[in-house]
Design an enzyme around this catalytic site. Structure first.
Site, PDB file in Angstrom:
ATOM      1  N   GLY A 257      45.470   1.095 -17.293  1.00 26.84           N
ATOM      2  CA  GLY A 257      46.718   0.375 -17.426  1.00 26.84           C
ATOM      3  C   GLY A 257      47.199   0.365 -18.863  1.00 26.84           C
ATOM      4  N   ALA A 258      46.260   0.104 -19.786  1.00 23.73           N
ATOM      5  CA  ALA A 258      46.579   0.080 -21.210  1.00 23.73           C
ATOM      6  C   ALA A 258      45.273   0.181 -21.978  1.00 23.73           C
ATOM      7  CB  ALA A 258      47.336  -1.193 -21.574  1.00 23.73           C
ATOM      8  N   MET A 259      45.383   0.407 -23.289  1.00 22.46           N
ATOM      9  CA  MET A 259      44.192   0.556 -24.130  1.00 22.46           C
ATOM     10  C   MET A 259      44.435  -0.103 -25.474  1.00 22.46           C
ATOM     11  SD  MET A 259      41.165   1.595 -24.613  1.00 22.46           S
ATOM     12  CE  MET A 259      40.296   1.306 -26.147  1.00 22.46           C
ATOM     13  N   GLU A 260      43.477  -0.941 -25.893  1.00 17.64           N
ATOM     14  CA  GLU A 260      43.642  -1.828 -27.039  1.00 17.64           C
ATOM     15  C   GLU A 260      43.372  -1.174 -28.384  1.00 17.64           C
ATOM     16  OE1 GLU A 260      39.329  -2.571 -25.478  1.00 17.64           O
ATOM     17  OE2 GLU A 260      41.303  -2.108 -24.640  1.00 17.64           O
ATOM     18  N   ASN A 261      43.777   0.065 -28.596  1.00 17.61           N
ATOM     19  CA  ASN A 261      43.591   0.700 -29.898  1.00 17.61           C
ATOM     20  C   ASN A 261      44.176  -0.207 -30.990  1.00 17.61           C
ATOM     21  OD1 ASN A 261      42.918   3.227 -28.398  1.00 17.61           O
ATOM     22  ND2 ASN A 261      45.116   3.160 -27.962  1.00 17.61           N
ATOM     23  N   HIS A 293      46.569  -9.419 -22.653  1.00 17.85           N
ATOM     24  CA  HIS A 293      45.183  -8.941 -22.558  1.00 17.85           C
ATOM     25  C   HIS A 293      44.870  -7.994 -23.718  1.00 17.85           C
ATOM     26  CE1 HIS A 293      41.633  -7.449 -20.094  1.00 17.85           C
ATOM     27  NE2 HIS A 293      41.753  -6.497 -21.001  1.00 17.85           N
ATOM     28  N   GLU A 294      45.729  -6.985 -23.903  1.00 21.23           N
ATOM     29  CA  GLU A 294      45.461  -5.993 -24.950  1.00 21.23           C
ATOM     30  C   GLU A 294      45.533  -6.616 -26.334  1.00 21.23           C
ATOM     31  OE1 GLU A 294      44.220  -3.323 -23.891  1.00 21.23           O
ATOM     32  OE2 GLU A 294      44.789  -3.693 -21.819  1.00 21.23           O
ATOM     33  N   HIS A 297      42.501  -8.495 -27.393  1.00 24.82           N
ATOM     34  CA  HIS A 297      41.452  -7.594 -27.875  1.00 24.82           C
ATOM     35  C   HIS A 297      41.526  -7.350 -29.380  1.00 24.82           C
ATOM     36  CE1 HIS A 297      39.259  -6.354 -24.386  1.00 24.82           C
ATOM     37  NE2 HIS A 297      40.298  -5.831 -23.762  1.00 24.82           N
ATOM     38  N   GLU A 316      36.015  -7.602 -22.225  1.00 25.24           N
ATOM     39  CA  GLU A 316      36.973  -7.577 -21.125  1.00 25.24           C
ATOM     40  C   GLU A 316      37.105  -8.915 -20.408  1.00 25.24           C
ATOM     41  OE1 GLU A 316      38.958  -5.336 -21.085  1.00 25.24           O
ATOM     42  OE2 GLU A 316      37.967  -3.691 -22.117  1.00 25.24           O
TER      43      GLU A 316
END
Length: 851
Positions: A257-261, A293-294, A297, A316
């Protein structure tokens, strides 16, 4: 696969890559400053599918000869043997490599949007090694300085701000500032023709949304959600946002869905870009929740990172819980904790299996880590976090979290570090309570019975591990859980109060005071505990009689726990169906949606075994129960309607049209879809998905063609997904085959291959054809199924139902194993068996209820 030696640790990376998305390959150079023990004659780091062309090493004494370099495919590493032992002090390792732009949504991979091509990264859990040679473990944090050479037309986004750009001929080199210390899996790079929004400031942090060209009008809500989230997160953690800028990048093909870079968060387009005129409330809520959420992080995961993947849940679970906390504070009218209940319910279902796993799960290989991105890690983990927060109190819990973040910032931590911080803040024995929840699989079912003796009332509780199969012999996992129980106790005058107690024994009594002050008890107030309460029959009748006095989450729980009781042979199906039927006047859509789960299961798995007259009686009963409420609301929103009214209308449509198959409503669906296809404003957006799917069920070839046309020219990412997934709902065998053919073509992006196959498996007229397709076309299909999505396909296979097909599934995946879905396969085979057993029990019980 064992981990890299701990004694060699990187301090910084200088990475320069030449990336042109129009080409199928790229090349790069990296200089790694590291520390290694004096005398070391071997350096080992990760590298997969990288063609290393040069390698050199230098220490304080000068150049060190590299006598050999050897790839170890099993360990996914590159070993460099040195001509002499390393001296004291810093070491510099330089490597040059070439690699293909990958096609499987990991490493540095190729994404397409129409004719445009993009290069994008997805590096979690262990795929940085597929982008550049590195020490690809979360505890080996370092600083990164990245530069990229690419054609001038391309935008380039990475974790840090751009410091300077050099132009030369038709290309340019973009130099980024050095990052703070990061784990390799948090590095981001996206290259291609993109447009950025105007920057919006949150404090001193500039926020931008990036996308393919032509999407500027779809970015405002994401900017608002990001700014609102950052304000609340900074306040919660008591620390400013830890990075210089925040870029939010909509990638046209993306695995998760998404990525917390850090500083450069990547998203699926449908979870970032929305049109305020056509977006549904559910879609808007989901975008806000994923955003929060992201961004959570950035502190809990990026600034402080788990030491190893067995503590993935630390990242998570906390971010999942934090997202609902943040969005609920921003938009309380959205009632986000009711959305949370649906994820929690799904986690209950998975955790009920023998082949579940603890929240804390040992990780040996990258595939182990990938497989742990599941409902247990996220939703069960978040439920346990919420339970602990409710037990300790929000203010005390936050003090502990702040202590933890400050102590470990820019470093790594383990679960014990968080428990220690919470214990210091609260004075409670937190670790002793929490370890039982994170180190053991499963959850308790708590039988509750209200007793009155000598003028006093009490609640008798008995706990044991929930199981749908009778257990054979006791195990260590059968020990009682320490349960922070919260009860809702109703008095005689309409008031309710909360009673809290830590329950630690298999059987325990909670005193409630004078019997005259206790009318009924609900044994999991606000559904804040990760346990299923089953109330005695007489107590259940009292609760049903006063449903309006229960909170909406508790009404959801009442239905979900009854269904779990039916599945485990502890409750009567007739009671569940009576409860579902009694929801005809239920005001909350989420409660109706909870009832839809068991009704859909019965419609799919039991009704086909009954004669048509009995099937029609089932449909007629639920049509008669819910159609009046739907007709009262009508198709069009009225002036002054609430969000709740709009969502309730959509839920009622799914019950009346999907379960009841009410002829009058279905005939109206045909007219509504025609109008909607001509004009998107002709239908309340919240009804769009329901109408599109119901029309597809009986859809003709002409209807299919119209959907395909809309999908190809979709105006928003949500519209594309809506019509693409609806292609899997058509029942005509010829149209099913057309959809299966699309799966291997350019019309369906790699990210949507598994979701579309899953949709086809839920279609009773398409599931067997879909399974035949998967088996016969596996060689062509498997490269389009990324490791992170493979488990979702396997998880959907129990929809095939029959023993024969179950055995085919088991045999096929023995011959074609998926390393990242081995546990999921065991779970799927177990679910096949549990569903078969329940069908045998539930079908005659359903017939008796209908009679």
């Amino acid at each position: 696969m064992s981990r890299l030696p701990d004694h060699t640790r990187p301090e910084s990376y200088a990475i320069h890559v030449h990336v042109d998305p129009a080409r199928d390959d790229f090349e790069g150079e990296v200089e790694i400053a590291l520390r290694a023990p004096k005398g070391s004659r071997v350096l080992e780091l990760h590298a997969v599918d990288l063609e290393i062309s040069e390698a050199s090493v230098q220490d304080a004494g000068g150049p060190v000869e590299v006598t050999s370099r050897r790839a170890d495919p099993r360990r996914e590493t590159l070993k460099l043997r040195l001509g002499r032992g390393l001296g004291e002090g810093p070491v510099r390792l330089r490597l040059r490599w070439k690699a293909e732009l990958r096609q499987d949504l990991r490493g540095l991979y190729l994404a397409r949007s129409g004719e445009r091509r993009y290069a994008a990264t997805q590096l979690e859990a262990a795929d940085a090694r597929r982008f550049f040679p590195c020490f690809d473990e979360p505890d080996k944090k370092a600083r990164f300085q990245i530069s990229v050479t690419t054609p001038q037309a391309n935008a380039v986004v990475s974790n840090a701000p751009v410091r300077r750009t050099e132009k030369h001929g038709g290309s340019k080199t973009v130099h980024f500032a050095e990052t703070p210390k990061l784990s390799t899996y948090l590095i981001a790079l996206v290259v291609g023709e993109m447009e950025a929004s105007r920057a919006r400031k949150s404090g001193s942090t500039p926020i931008r949304v990036w996308s393919v060209p032509g999407r500027q009008k779809l970015k405002n809500f994401a900017l608002e959600a990001a700014a609102e989230s950052l304000v609340r997160l900074e306040k919660y953690f008591g620390l400013p946002y830890p990075y210089e800028k925040l870029d939010l990048i909509a990638v046209p093909d993306f695995e998760f869905g998404a990525m917390e870079n850090a500083g450069a968060v990547t998203f699926r387009e449908s979870l970032l870009l929305v049109d305020p005129k056509t977006v549904t409330l559910a879609e808007r809520k989901r975008v806000a929740e994923v955003m929060a959420h992201e961004l959570a992080h950035m502190w809990f995961g990026d600034l402080v990172t788990m030491e190893w993947w067995d503590d993935l849940w630390l990242n998570e679970a906390f971010a999942t819980w934090m997202a609902f906390t943040v969005v609920d504070d921003w938009m309380p009218e959205w009632k986000m904790w009711l959305d949370f209940e649906h994820g929690r319910s799904a986690a209950f279902e998975l955790d009920a299996l023998r082949n579940t796993h603890p929240i804390y799960a040992e990780v040996e290989t990258p595939d182990d880590a990938t497989e742990n991105f599941d409902l247990i890690t996220y939703e069960k983990g978040a439920s346990v976090v919420r339970m602990v927060e409710r037990w300790l109190g929000p203010a005390v819990f936050r003090r502990g979290v702040r202590r933890y973040i400050r102590k470990h910032r820019e470093g790594n931590a383990r679960g014990a570090d968080l428990w220690g911080a919470l214990e210091a803040a609260s004075g409670q024995k937190v670790e002793r309570v929490v370890r039982a929840w994170i180190e053991r699989p499963g959850f308790p079912v708590v039988s509750a019975r209200l007793r009155q003796r000598g003028g006093n009332a009490s609640l008798e509780l008995r706990q044991e591990r929930y199981a749908e199969r009778p257990k054979k012999g006791a195990t260590a996992a059968d020990k009682p859980w320490p349960i922070p129980v919260v009860l809702r106790v109703a008095g005689p005058r309409g008031r309710t109060r909360l009673v809290r107690q830590l329950v630690t024994r298999a059987s325990q009594r909670i005193d409630l005071g004078p019997a005259g002050r206790v009318r009924w008890v609900y044994a999991n107030a606000d559904e804040s505990g990760f346990y299923r309460p089953l109330h005695a029959s007489a107590d259940l009748q009292l609760l049903r009689g006063e449903l309006e006095r229960l909170e909406a989450a508790e009404r959801m729980g009442l239905v979900a726990h009854q269904w779990a009781g039916v599945r485990a042979g502890r409750a009567d199906l007739a009671d569940l169906l009576d409860s579902a039927e009694a929801l005809r006047d239920e005001p909350e859509a989420d409660v109706l949606n909870t009832a839809l789960g068991p009704l859909h299961w019965l419609s799919d798995q039991c009704l086909p075994q009954l004669p048509e007259p009995e099937r029609e009686r089932f449909r007629a009963r639920f049509s008669a129960a819910f159609t009046p409420a739907f007709r009262e609301l009508g198709w069009k929103p009225r002036r002054g309607e609430t969000n709740g009214d709009r969502l309730r209308r959509a839920s009622l449509l799914r019950i009346v049209g999907g379960i009841g198959e009410e002829a009058g409503v279905l005939s109206q669906v045909e007219g509504r879809i025609d109008a909607y296809l001509r004009d998107r404003s002709a239908l309340d957006p919240n009804l769009a998905s329901g109408v599109v799917e119901l029309a597809a069920r009986r859809g003709s070839k002409a209807r299919y063609e119209s959907y395909l046309e809309v999908m190809r020219g979709a105006r928003t990412p949500q519209e594309r997904v809506r019509f693409e997934m609806a292609l899997g709902t058509f029942r005509d065998p010829a149209l099913v085959e057309r959809t299966l053919d699309l799966v291997l073509g350019d019309d369906v992006p790699t990210q949507d291959v598994v979701p579309l196959l899953v949709r086809l498996l839920t279609n009773e007229d398409a599931r067997e054809a879909t399974w035949r397709f998967v088996r016969s076309r596996w060689a062509a299909l498997s490269p389009r199924i990324s490791p992170g999505l493979a488990s979702r396909l396997v998880k959907a296979l129990p929809a095939l139902q029959t023993r024969e097909l179950r055995n085919e599934v088991a045999g096929f995946f023995r011959a074609h194993p998926i390393p990242s879905a081995q546990r999921t396969l065991r779970q799927a085979l177990e679910q096949f068996d549990l569903n078969a057993a329940l069908r045998r029990r539930a079908t005659p019980a359903l017939r008796r209820w209908l009679d």
